[in-house]
Scaffold this active site. Structure first.
Site, PDB file in Angstrom:
ATOM      1  N   GLU D 104       0.811  -1.202   0.000  1.00  0.00           N
ATOM      2  CA  GLU D 104       0.000   0.000   0.000  1.00  0.00           C
ATOM      3  C   GLU D 104       0.856   1.269   0.000  1.00  0.00           C
ATOM      4  OE1 GLU D 104      -2.035   0.861   3.502  1.00  0.00           O
ATOM      5  OE2 GLU D 104      -3.567   2.072   2.509  1.00  0.00           O
ATOM      6  N   ASP D 128      -0.414  -9.842   3.307  1.00  0.00           N
ATOM      7  CA  ASP D 128      -1.667  -9.794   4.063  1.00  0.00           C
ATOM      8  C   ASP D 128      -2.915  -9.870   3.196  1.00  0.00           C
ATOM      9  OD1 ASP D 128      -0.381  -9.580   6.512  1.00  0.00           O
ATOM     10  OD2 ASP D 128      -0.253  -7.403   6.398  1.00  0.00           O
ATOM     11  N   MET D 170       0.186 -13.562  11.049  1.00  0.00           N
ATOM     12  CA  MET D 170       0.264 -12.177  10.599  1.00  0.00           C
ATOM     13  C   MET D 170      -1.115 -11.617  10.282  1.00  0.00           C
ATOM     14  SD  MET D 170       3.579 -11.927   8.205  1.00  0.00           S
ATOM     15  CE  MET D 170       5.216 -11.833   8.951  1.00  0.00           C
ATOM     16  N   GLY D 171      -1.205 -10.313  10.299  1.00  0.00           N
ATOM     17  CA  GLY D 171      -2.460  -9.635  10.001  1.00  0.00           C
ATOM     18  C   GLY D 171      -2.736  -8.534  11.007  1.00  0.00           C
ATOM     19  N   GLU D 222      -2.627 -11.013  14.386  1.00  0.00           N
ATOM     20  CA  GLU D 222      -1.941 -10.176  15.373  1.00  0.00           C
ATOM     21  C   GLU D 222      -2.695  -8.885  15.695  1.00  0.00           C
ATOM     22  OE1 GLU D 222       1.999  -8.971  13.982  1.00  0.00           O
ATOM     23  OE2 GLU D 222       1.334  -9.045  11.917  1.00  0.00           O
ATOM     24  N   HIS D 272       8.108 -14.382  11.645  1.00  0.00           N
ATOM     25  CA  HIS D 272       8.783 -14.098  10.391  1.00  0.00           C
ATOM     26  C   HIS D 272       8.874 -15.272   9.435  1.00  0.00           C
ATOM     27  CE1 HIS D 272       9.972 -10.055  11.603  1.00  0.00           C
ATOM     28  NE2 HIS D 272      10.086 -10.558  12.804  1.00  0.00           N
ATOM     29  N   GLN D 274       6.591 -16.795   8.243  1.00  0.00           N
ATOM     30  CA  GLN D 274       5.506 -16.665   7.265  1.00  0.00           C
ATOM     31  C   GLN D 274       5.900 -15.854   6.040  1.00  0.00           C
ATOM     32  OE1 GLN D 274       1.508 -15.838   9.500  1.00  0.00           O
ATOM     33  NE2 GLN D 274       3.180 -15.441  10.927  1.00  0.00           N
TER      34      GLN D 274
END
EC number: 2.7.1.11
Lengths: 343, 343, 343, 343
Positions: D104, D128, D170-171, D222, D272, D274
């Site tokens: 982004e 993500d 993650m997220g 997360e 990490h 991931q």
């Protein structure tokens, strides 16, 4: 001290990890100059070499194959081989020692050169696990893991279709890969060169498993010959001289099982995937330790010796000790596996 | 003969493969009745068991965990434990022998029961590889492979971001998983409980690697304590009594490295994934052989003995031999790995 | 509502995940009774069924194969098939609907039954990705991943030996697996049924890659036929009627490449491992969503419809829409991949 | 035409595959000169570049990370950034176009530069999956697969110990990785930032699963915040400013579950791993196609556009279209997954 290294014969996961640790240990511990000899003995004959600074071996432990390339050229090849040529080439290249990494053929050549007075040490390499004097060598663990993963997959499709699945694995002369992967995957029959199981016995195991509602898994080493057949592929009219060839013992066993039992049977030849790709962690540790051990042997000028695995130790043995015939699967180990077969 | 089996302590990939091969070997070779005791010693105290016909162990070799469940209940537990209760319960369950599969605590309990006259044999189990008397046990190879795979991933993201990556692996008392996975993954520093490396040394290794343009990988066993610190987590104000806790030695080391070197540093705690899931082929072979060996010990009434790996052989040793202190990483093995560190 | 489910045709990773989510969604959302029909249409003909309570589908999402078994029996089979028999059997089994999970043949049969008035909905299944009306189906992603992993391994051994490696993958009529796995693995030539590439072109690509010092990787779908050959295997005298057969197009292409280029070339047939074992996460998600979608279709009595993937959505289309000819690799997709070939 | 390429922001499996295919397509199809800009926008500010001949991208498709390095430098950074500096630097480097690969932030910067008249096209990148305008981007599939593999392992150890296992994935802002990996692994609760599930509900799900004799698996992104808590970590006294920090939401959720249910609960933070390592085949295909598509955009001078995935097609959209807020998990998708939770 300036030390050359070569990889010779069939490739094997872990070769690059040997090269990497030898370079790091040589440079950091002994201040050696490390030199890569390209494409096995051929590189020593042609003086085809490259310097191996530590940047060249970065991140190499996990990569399959060998950055040095390999070939099947013999060191006593009539065109440029033999101890005089080799000694002269070593001198011209400034090499004080050569670390030869290879299987039976390579080590036999290296041993002969050492006997002829050349400063050579060895690192055993065989995917087949057929070298004496060492518990294991690198590459074997990876090959067994790859074969086991493939068999895990074969079993689920076999169960869905109520089929017998045959998996042909490497092993022309010994059945170690078949024994270990078959035991790990829960095979219902394991066929190896060392044991001439009759096809009638194989068919009986397959029927027993099928009759209790399961999908039989048969693992066959490429060098298996059933009792009562001298050369099943020739008998079946399969052309077998040279490669690539059409079909192998897996196909033949598959046809025989289907004919003898009436159970739908499918063959898979695992082939070259067994020798490629990233080594297992175990193979990386073993090859890293072998690479360091070989450099120690060179530093100590223990010519004619090779590294070997003995329990949890890396030891040194004469190369000749590894060459006293193939290390076959002992009867006791096969009988142990046999408990899992058939009924 | 009616033989019970229990799994006790932390779980470990390969437990199901032990159970499977013991059941098959017991039934097919010795015509035994095989019985599963649920949730470790707790099941023997509560007489919570199940019959284990061969259909119960189908396809089990590749499954992680243990179908019998496990617990940390001690066989001399004041509530229902002790040799008299255990003997009576075994009699009431019709059990002629018990195969106890577990780590140091389990084997200590089993050994004491055997000394008190109960018909018990052992199978060593430890992900940490900290038991004496056996080269390896199952679960260790799988844990090392999982940790190595994770570190291979950490390295690529580290290189992209020019970061130092820290990986905390299992090992409260010994550093075997850290040593093997670190060596396999090409770590630039390995920190283990057996060696009280000062943080100044770690920072120096990290800086050396960073200065030659690479991303340092630091592997730290959960029981590592740096020189000059008695309990780094308590010093940092981290509450450490009981679990779950916030942060561990990996976090602490990460902060220290970043503070001492200025290199951006990230921590990953591999945690429970190291003990779950499908065992490697090597662990499946070892646990299959252990299961068979334990049944042989029971058939031969060799109470107080356990199976062990010795080179390529499965041997039998007194359980007491495995319990003479933890098997630590020897200095020579650590020095070997150290060649790969830092500069 | 009482809903039967069957899996028919070749098995495919993800079938069990469809079954699991359909059972959970049916029971928990709609209070349905879920019934498994064994071995495809054969089970409906023979009324061979089992109840599917939720305990039966525990932990099933990650398992390859199908717990219901499969067969190639046609629903209009003259022995016991046809709409009258099927309707009667459904009535006798108390089934209000059937979810048919299968490929082109299965869906054609299901569609015809639905047209004949039976309450049937469909779930598309094809490892080959050859069904129209849906972006993808489950099993394809897993097959591509397995093939890619194998090719990653083939490349390292190819590079070490300076060989050309050929990999034969699934795809009798369409080249999707070859296209995706070849693109993922960085193949230097991809040969698919839709494009009759002449062997001269293949040989040229191989020579170009070899000449710049690399090891060519050639991926060939099993249904590939080169320009100028009607049936290469028959021409080569390979018996091709029925299975198991000796050799396939991979072997033939291997020989031709070696003969035309002089580059040592080796073949590997990936075969059945492409359809077995644990599905990828992507296939598990897709099949979980398909299973739920199919239950929704049954709840809404949308007979004759099937679920399909459209972008990130699961939609419903008439089964007939999936059956208008095979979904082939479009020219534009092949040209895209071609950029990576040869020079 | 001379085309620069940069990777910016967090790294992601597939970046190297984008670089590789862009280089091959640029050189072979358009005869472009391809240039690598090092460490994101920082390299354009510092004119830190390298030529990218095709030998530089050999075998790169399967390697994680990015050979160009990455950073979080903003193109409008006050020190050397902004359109004038960038335009001048591009001119001095001879660059006719820049392909910006990033998430982004990167695309927002690229879009602004394009609006300011610079010749820039984009490639979306986000592990993500939070970018609008594209079905998926590369890296997401790999992250989901890694998380799923880890959860498969956590489940077996959970079952053995009768524990609840928590996995933090993650997220920070969206729950896509949690949703897909949780669905693939058969999670019993999935907690995402978009849905403020109360902890009472989570505890109820956990108890329901535990009560029917299973080991609950809870997946938490997360960025999850439960209903009734504004900032659970601060409340718990966890220092949260900057990294590395001690503990996260996974730890917090773990403690809460254990306190509310009495079920022994363990946390694992995947972290990490991931984002590192080899991309899945699916991600390699997508990133290969994205790389080619971006080169086509540059060749057509479609400044301000980026590639996107739409069903099975690669399309072109304005970068601004991807930036209209985060792509969150829709309610319907969460409700679909919810069927699998709890009872």
């Amino acid at each position: 001290m300036r030390v050359g290294m070569l990889t010779s014969g069939g490739d094997c996961p872990g070769l690059n990890a040997v090269i990497r640790s030898a370079v790091l240990h040589g440079i950091k511990t002994y201040d050696m100059e490390m030199v890569g000899i390209r494409n096995g003995w051929s590189g020593l004959i042609k003086k085809d070499v490259e310097e191996l600074p530590r940047t060249r071996v970065r991140g190499l432990a996990r990569n399959g194959g060998t950055i040095l390339g390999t070939s099947r050229t013999h060191p006593y090849d009539t065109e440029g081989g033999g101890p005089e040529n080799m000694r002269r080439n070593m001198r011209e290249l400034g090499l004080d020692a050569v670390i030869a990494i290879g299987g039976e053929g390579t080590l036999a050549g290296a041993n002969r050169l050492a006997a002829d007075g050349l400063p050579i040490v060895g690192v055993p390499k065989t995917i087949d696990n057929d070298l004496r004097g060492t518990d294991y060598t690198f590459g074997f663990d990876t090959a067994v893991q790859i074969a086991t993963d493939a068999m895990d997959r074969l079993r689920t499709t076999g169960e869905s279709h109520h089929r017998c699945m045959v998996a042909e694995v490497m092993g022309r002369h010994v059945g170690w890969i078949a024994l270990h992967s078959g035991m790990a995957a829960g095979a219902h029959a394991i066929l190896i060169p060392e044991v001439r199981t009759p096809m009638e016995q194989v068919a009986e195991w397959v029927k027993q498993v099928h009759d209790r509602g399961r999908s039989p898994l048969v693992v066959v080493a490429e060098g298996f010959i059933p009792e009562g057949h001298d050369d099943p592929l020739s008998e079946a009219g399969v052309e077998n001289s040279g490669r690539p060839r059409l079909g192998g013992i897996g196909e033949w066993v598959t046809r025989e099982i289907e004919a003898m039992t009436g159970v739908e049977t499918r063959n898979t030849v695992l082939g070259h995937i067994q020798r490629g790709g990233a080594p297992t962690a175990t193979d990386r540790v073993l090859s890293t330790r072998f690479g360091m051990g070989a450099v120690d042997l060179a530093a100590q000028k223990r010519w004619g010796q090779m590294v070997a695995a003995n329990g949890t130790d890396i030891i040194s043995i004469p190369m000749s000790a590894a060459l006293k015939g193939l290390k076959e699967v002992p009867v006791a180990r096969y009988d142990e596996a046999k408990v899992l077969f058939g009924r």
